[in-house]
Design an enzyme around this catalytic site. Structure first.
Site, short mmCIF file in Angstrom:
data_model
loop_
_atom_site.label_atom_id
_atom_site.label_comp_id
_atom_site.label_asym_id
_atom_site.label_seq_id
_atom_site.Cartn_x
_atom_site.Cartn_y
_atom_site.Cartn_z
N HIS A 72 1.01 -1.35 0.08
CA HIS A 72 -0.10 0.00 0.00
C HIS A 72 0.85 1.32 -0.03
O HIS A 72 1.73 1.47 0.89
CB HIS A 72 -1.01 0.10 1.16
CG HIS A 72 -2.24 -0.65 0.99
ND1 HIS A 72 -3.25 -0.42 1.78
CD2 HIS A 72 -2.36 -1.89 0.30
CE1 HIS A 72 -4.30 -1.26 1.23
NE2 HIS A 72 -3.71 -2.31 0.46
N TYR A 201 -9.40 5.80 7.23
CA TYR A 201 -9.59 6.16 8.66
C TYR A 201 -10.34 7.38 8.73
O TYR A 201 -10.19 8.38 8.08
CB TYR A 201 -8.26 6.64 9.38
CG TYR A 201 -6.86 5.68 9.68
CD1 TYR A 201 -6.38 5.23 8.28
CD2 TYR A 201 -6.95 5.06 10.72
CE1 TYR A 201 -5.20 3.97 8.74
CE2 TYR A 201 -5.85 4.18 10.98
CZ TYR A 201 -5.10 3.76 9.79
OH TYR A 201 -4.17 2.70 10.00
N PRO A 293 -4.47 0.72 18.36
CA PRO A 293 -4.04 0.15 17.17
C PRO A 293 -4.05 1.26 16.13
O PRO A 293 -3.81 0.84 14.81
CB PRO A 293 -5.11 -1.02 17.06
CG PRO A 293 -5.95 -0.90 18.14
CD PRO A 293 -5.53 0.03 19.06
N LYS A 297 0.81 -0.08 14.78
CA LYS A 297 2.32 -0.24 15.50
C LYS A 297 2.47 -1.50 16.43
O LYS A 297 3.80 -1.50 16.66
CB LYS A 297 2.74 1.00 16.31
CG LYS A 297 2.68 2.25 15.35
CD LYS A 297 3.83 2.23 14.47
CE LYS A 297 3.61 3.41 13.43
NZ LYS A 297 4.13 2.61 12.02
N TYR A 385 3.96 6.55 10.00
CA TYR A 385 2.99 5.47 9.66
C TYR A 385 3.75 4.27 8.77
O TYR A 385 3.69 3.24 9.32
CB TYR A 385 2.04 5.97 8.73
CG TYR A 385 0.91 4.94 8.63
CD1 TYR A 385 0.92 4.11 7.39
CD2 TYR A 385 -0.44 4.97 9.60
CE1 TYR A 385 -0.04 3.24 7.48
CE2 TYR A 385 -1.18 3.99 9.43
CZ TYR A 385 -1.46 3.20 8.21
OH TYR A 385 -2.33 2.16 8.23
P1 FAS Z 1 0.99 -11.59 21.84
O1 FAS Z 1 0.03 -11.04 23.21
O2 FAS Z 1 0.48 -11.65 20.38
O3 FAS Z 1 1.67 -12.99 22.19
C1 FAS Z 1 2.02 -13.39 23.53
C2 FAS Z 1 1.63 -14.90 23.76
O4 FAS Z 1 2.24 -15.31 24.89
C3 FAS Z 1 0.37 -15.51 23.28
O5 FAS Z 1 0.20 -16.40 22.66
C4 FAS Z 1 -0.12 -15.82 24.92
O6 FAS Z 1 -0.91 -17.16 24.80
C5 FAS Z 1 1.17 -16.16 25.62
N1 FAS Z 1 1.20 -16.32 26.84
C6 FAS Z 1 0.67 -15.00 27.81
N2 FAS Z 1 0.94 -15.62 29.12
C7 FAS Z 1 1.76 -16.51 29.05
C8 FAS Z 1 2.30 -17.57 30.17
N3 FAS Z 1 2.08 -17.11 31.41
N4 FAS Z 1 2.87 -18.70 29.42
C9 FAS Z 1 3.05 -18.96 28.26
N5 FAS Z 1 2.63 -18.14 27.51
C10 FAS Z 1 1.91 -17.10 27.81
N6 FAS Z 1 -1.84 -4.19 16.54
C11 FAS Z 1 -1.94 -3.68 15.34
O7 FAS Z 1 -0.78 -3.20 14.95
N7 FAS Z 1 -3.13 -3.67 14.76
C12 FAS Z 1 -4.24 -4.16 15.37
O8 FAS Z 1 -5.42 -3.85 14.77
C13 FAS Z 1 -4.24 -4.62 16.52
N8 FAS Z 1 -5.29 -5.28 16.95
C14 FAS Z 1 -5.28 -5.62 18.22
C15 FAS Z 1 -6.30 -6.32 19.01
C16 FAS Z 1 -6.28 -7.07 20.13
C17 FAS Z 1 -7.45 -7.70 21.05
C18 FAS Z 1 -5.07 -7.24 20.91
C19 FAS Z 1 -4.89 -7.79 22.36
C20 FAS Z 1 -3.69 -6.60 20.48
C21 FAS Z 1 -3.86 -5.89 18.93
N9 FAS Z 1 -2.74 -5.44 18.39
C22 FAS Z 1 -3.05 -4.97 17.23
C23 FAS Z 1 -1.59 -5.65 18.82
C24 FAS Z 1 -1.13 -6.87 18.68
O9 FAS Z 1 -1.19 -7.10 17.31
C25 FAS Z 1 0.24 -7.03 19.51
O10 FAS Z 1 0.85 -5.97 19.26
C26 FAS Z 1 0.77 -8.18 18.89
O11 FAS Z 1 0.15 -9.41 19.19
C27 FAS Z 1 2.19 -8.63 19.89
O12 FAS Z 1 2.67 -9.58 19.84
P2 FAS Z 1 3.23 -10.31 21.16
O13 FAS Z 1 4.11 -9.32 21.74
O14 FAS Z 1 3.88 -11.71 20.58
O15 FAS Z 1 2.24 -10.63 21.99
C1 PHB Z 2 -6.11 -4.03 10.36
O1 PHB Z 2 -6.13 -4.22 9.30
O2 PHB Z 2 -6.33 -4.85 11.55
C2 PHB Z 2 -5.63 -2.51 11.08
C3 PHB Z 2 -5.03 -1.74 10.07
C4 PHB Z 2 -4.41 -0.62 10.35
C5 PHB Z 2 -4.72 -0.29 11.81
C6 PHB Z 2 -5.40 -1.05 12.77
C7 PHB Z 2 -5.65 -2.38 12.42
O3 PHB Z 2 -4.34 1.02 12.25
#
Ligand code: FAS
Ligand code: PHB
Length: 392
Positions: A72, A201, A293, A297, A385
């Site tokens: 993009h 957005y 989000p 980032k 971005y």
């Molecule tokens: P994660 O949380 O992905 O992974 C951590 C892992 O550790 C999980 O699999 C968990 O099960 C495991 N874990 C936890 N406790 C443990 C323990 N005690 N023992 C063993 N394992 C354990 N980011 C964006 O850029 N755009 C978005 O739209 C976006 N939407 C999101 C929506 C939600 C609901 C959430 C919670 C986050 C969102 N994020 C988004 C952010 C997300 O993408 C995170 O930045 C990303 O998952 C980070 O990855 P990890 O640091 O690996 O953490």
């Molecule tokens: C998504 O596609 O999930 C997404 C894209 C851009 C954002 C957040 C989420 O800023």
């Protein structure tokens, strides 16, 4: 069991670190509390910075993202009924982002780890980390009715915001910073054609909306909802109707609706824990920081933390230098705080806050008008971005 690095968490941070360490000949075991299907079932991020793409390539898992991802060159801002394109590519000297879902990144990393027969413990319970302030850190966990122990040189806490690693650090050794927003994002994933070729957005009187995608046939949409809302309060039909209310006429007419493959509400917060290293325990990704989000980032910061940690551990084992691990936290946090600032700013600009008031709304309107009519302001948005360079 003994290994060099014990990684807690098989999300994108843990899996990417495992693959990068493997390319440097460093042994690691990943301990994950959930099943692979559960991890893959979480629908999260969708936009990858070039820095993240480069790290996926260095880990040997970038092929599908290049083949199936959507490059993009711009995003659109919708406000006061008008759409304005921010030309990321032109404003940043040719840089762009890749639209490729976190689920697929995780799937690619899982497949590579399995293909290399690298040790990963799923469904591990009561995971605990021990003695990371000494020379012999340990990890214990329960599985199949037995208690297991892993001794290691280092522990990488990649276990997310609710994980055990940050919680195991003495409270007086940690300083946290937090801002909780009075709203969440209600997200829908659906196999319908995206309403636009690029992300939209929207800042409207009814609240924020985001039109994103996973492919040419799969869309990802978000609506700002009050923090008190629950997903049970929303039907798919209500979601589509409210989304259409927040789009301009052209997008509203193009909107294709359909059944939701997934529907969930994500709370929004800004959070940072300092420092990110405690003796032989390193925090990476959501274990150390959370961003709203809006700026896309979260996943990208997790990847850059892992890039720094990989380089630090490779220097330690291969070049017998502790410089990388000694500077890990400071290097991560400089990038983290810049991303926290951008994510907070973009969230504040694009969402409606209950306490804004008439003057505050005029300020938001004026900033949006300035942003899309000033090359300098648009460039500042664009360079944040697409992602700031990784300063190794
Ligand atoms: P994660 O949380 O992905 O992974 C951590 C892992 O550790 C999980 O699999 C968990 O099960 C495991 N874990 C936890 N406790 C443990 C323990 N005690 N023992 C063993 N394992 C354990 N980011 C964006 O850029 N755009 C978005 O739209 C976006 N939407 C999101 C929506 C939600 C609901 C959430 C919670 C986050 C969102 N994020 C988004 C952010 C997300 O993408 C995170 O930045 C990303 O998952 C980070 O990855 P990890 O640091 O690996 O953490
Ligand atoms: C998504 O596609 O999930 C997404 C894209 C851009 C954002 C957040 C989420 O800023």
């Amino acid at each position: 069991m003994r290994t060099q690095v014990a990684i807690i968490g098989a999300g994108p941070a843990g899996l990417l670190l495992g693959q990068l360490l493997h390319t440097s000949g460093i042994a690691a075991v990943i301990i994950e509390q959930r099943s692979p299907d559960y991890v893959l079932g979480r629908i999260r991020a969708g936009v990858l910075e070039q820095v993240t793409m480069d790290l996926l390539d260095q880990a040997g898992v970038g092929a599908r993202a290049h083949a199936e991802g959507l490059p993009h060159d711009g995003i659109e801002l919708l406000f006061q009924g008008q759409r304005h394109r921010i030309d990321l590519h032109a404003l940043t000297g040719g840089r762009r982002v890749m639209v490729y879902g976190q689920t697929e990144v995780t799937r690619d990393l899982m497949a590579a780890r399995a293909a290399a027969s690298l040790p990963t413990v799923y469904d591990a319970h009561k995971v605990q980390v021990h003695d990371f302030d000494g020379a012999q850190p340990r990890v214990t966990y329960e599985k199949d009715g037995q208690t297991h122990e892993i001794t290691c040189d280092f522990i990488a806490g990649c276990d997310g915001y609710h994980g055990v690693c940050r919680a195991s650090v003495p409270a007086d050794a940690l300083k946290t910073y937090e801002r909780v927003y009075p709203f969440g994002w209600l997200g829908v994933l659906a196999d319908v054609k995206p309403v636009c070729d690029e992300l939209i957005y929207a800042n409207t009187e009814r609240g924020f909306a985001l039109c994103s995608m996973r492919s040419a046939t799969r869309s990802r949409y978000y609506l700002q909802v009050p923090a008190t809302d629950t997903v049970e309060q929303w039907s798919t039909g209500q979601f589509w109707a409210e989304l259409r209310n927040r789009l301009d006429a052209e997008a509203g007419e193009r909107l294709v609706t359909g059944p939701a493959l997934e529907m969930s509400i994500a709370p929004l917060r800004s959070f940072v824990a300092e420092p990110m290293r405690f003796g032989r325990l390193f925090l990476a990704g959501d274990a150390a920081h959370i961003v709203p989000p809006t700026g896309a980032k979260g996943l990208n910061l997790a990847a850059s933390d892992v890039g720094y940690l990989w380089n630090a551990l490779a220097d330690y084992y291969n070049d017998k230098s502790s410089a990388g691990i000694d500077t890990y936290s400071d290097r991560c946090l400089r990038r983290v705080w810049r991303a926290e600032r951008f994510s907070w700013w973009f969230t504040s600009l694009m969402h409606r806050f209950p306490d804004t008031g008439a003057f505050g709304q005029k300020m938001q309107d004026a900033e949006l008008d300035y942003l899309v009519h000033s090359r300098a302001a648009s460039t500042a948005l664009a360079e944040n971005y697409v992602g700031l360079p990784l300063e190794l």
